[in-house]
Design an enzyme around this catalytic site. Sequence first.
Site, PDB file in Angstrom:
ATOM      1  N   GLU B  37     -25.644   3.454 -30.688  1.00  0.00           N
ATOM      2  CA  GLU B  37     -26.454   3.705 -31.880  1.00  0.00           C
ATOM      3  C   GLU B  37     -27.929   3.769 -31.484  1.00  0.00           C
ATOM      4  O   GLU B  37     -28.435   2.845 -30.834  1.00  0.00           O
ATOM      5  CB  GLU B  37     -26.210   2.590 -32.906  1.00  0.00           C
ATOM      6  N   GLU B  68     -18.525   0.662 -34.565  1.00  0.00           N
ATOM      7  CA  GLU B  68     -18.320   0.115 -33.225  1.00  0.00           C
ATOM      8  C   GLU B  68     -16.864   0.236 -32.802  1.00  0.00           C
ATOM      9  O   GLU B  68     -16.558   0.473 -31.631  1.00  0.00           O
ATOM     10  CB  GLU B  68     -18.779  -1.348 -33.169  1.00  0.00           C
ATOM     11  N   PHE B  91     -26.563  -4.868 -30.921  1.00  0.00           N
ATOM     12  CA  PHE B  91     -26.748  -6.319 -30.865  1.00  0.00           C
ATOM     13  C   PHE B  91     -25.390  -6.922 -30.537  1.00  0.00           C
ATOM     14  O   PHE B  91     -24.392  -6.536 -31.155  1.00  0.00           O
ATOM     15  CB  PHE B  91     -27.199  -6.880 -32.218  1.00  0.00           C
ATOM     16  N   PHE B  94     -22.817  -7.918 -33.164  1.00  0.00           N
ATOM     17  CA  PHE B  94     -21.962  -6.994 -33.925  1.00  0.00           C
ATOM     18  C   PHE B  94     -20.566  -6.842 -33.314  1.00  0.00           C
ATOM     19  O   PHE B  94     -19.770  -6.026 -33.763  1.00  0.00           O
ATOM     20  CB  PHE B  94     -22.603  -5.591 -33.990  1.00  0.00           C
ATOM     21  N   HIS B 137     -28.566 -11.694 -35.561  1.00  0.00           N
ATOM     22  CA  HIS B 137     -29.217 -10.793 -34.592  1.00  0.00           C
ATOM     23  C   HIS B 137     -29.898 -11.565 -33.462  1.00  0.00           C
ATOM     24  O   HIS B 137     -30.794 -11.033 -32.807  1.00  0.00           O
ATOM     25  CB  HIS B 137     -30.286  -9.931 -35.276  1.00  0.00           C
TER      26      HIS B 137
END
Lengths: 85, 339
Positions: B37, B68, B91, B94, B137
């Site tokens: 991404e 993902e 990140f 995720f 995050h």
Amino acid sequence: MTDGSDRVAVTLEEWPDDADSEEGVVVNWFVREGAAVEASASLCEVQIEKVSLDVYAPVDGTLVEVVKAEDDEFVRGDTLGWLAP
Amino acid sequence: MSKQSQRVERDLTMSRGMVEAIAHEMRENDEVFYMGEDVADYGGIFDSTQGLLDEFGYDRIMDVPISETAYLGAAVGAAQEGMRPIAELMFVDFFGVAMDQIYNQMAKNTYMSGGNVSVPMVLTAAVGGTYNDAAQHSQTLYGTFAHVPGIKVVVPSTAYDAKGLMHNAIRDDDPVLYMFHKRLMGIGWMPAPDGPKTPVPEEDYTIPFGSADVKREGEDVTIVTLGLHVHRALEAAEQLADDGVDAEVVDLRSLVPLDTDTIVGSVEKTGRLVVVDEDYRSFGVTGEIVATVADESLAALDAVERVAVPDVPIPYARPLEQEVIPDVDDIAAAVERTQ
């Protein structure tokens, strides 16, 4: 550009067209004072309005002086450092 | 000075070290490509692919939709068919939405197929906190991925290591998770400490996995750590030196495989072990390292300390985040307790 001696100024060649600001900040130097570089090698990275740009060596030479250190602000046209060919 | 006699010397940020290795491998091997991404036009939100689009174009530097599961699954499939994908999890936090692709497919397909397929892919992921990005995050999750068999886990702390480890990761025939700490990348809006920017040779070189690096030699205590905390440990070691405590700092560089010999050898020299981790304290790197040393050389251990994130989500508020993520003083205090 020279200052009367043989030194060549390191400057950001092209200011981005879409930038409103006349100021930038030096983010990273990739070459230390005293180190030899070839023309067009990336010397440092600057940011203008959060966009990163590389500043390249105008000539082969030795970086004899860093004028604007990391985190220093500069304005359009400022000399960021000096190269001795 | 003639051109031949000039030695080109430059320091690179960690992101540029990573990118230089990726670009080199892409030039050498058409099967290498990168997807994730915001990795194409944006260049990676933490500069992990800066400049690659210009050289390699959209077919090899691919922006993908926010799924993902889809693109990590595609990477596993492409790898099994002989390509060498690098897929970026923006990140590491995720990973949950693609846990089956990572934990069950990427990690296990070689085993499940009886060795009939290999999965030569690199999964890159940004890790770490210290910039107030809150609980979803800011994690490192080192222990989560080092726990499952089938994935090699790599964590660079300098530009030199980042380049050599990336060359090795892309050339490896097994899946490698390459976890880069955001604070080390050298991004303008997130200034790195001084340590990660290092001289980096222009030619390619590999750093084998399972080779920890002694970043500082010392006699009185062994500090084992990785990623950002290598630099915090080195700063703590400088403070401690003023108090007459000589600390050795071992940078793991990879968790899987783990360089047990270097860790145990250092503790046998110093007798004291401090493990520093930016992951949660329980069931993670600190416990594993202490247990490994106890298994291998129990008699060498005179004192042990663990410094890690207490078992709480990473807070958003700056003072609270600073409280839970180990800092230089926390490391120095832990070392003092072992003396």
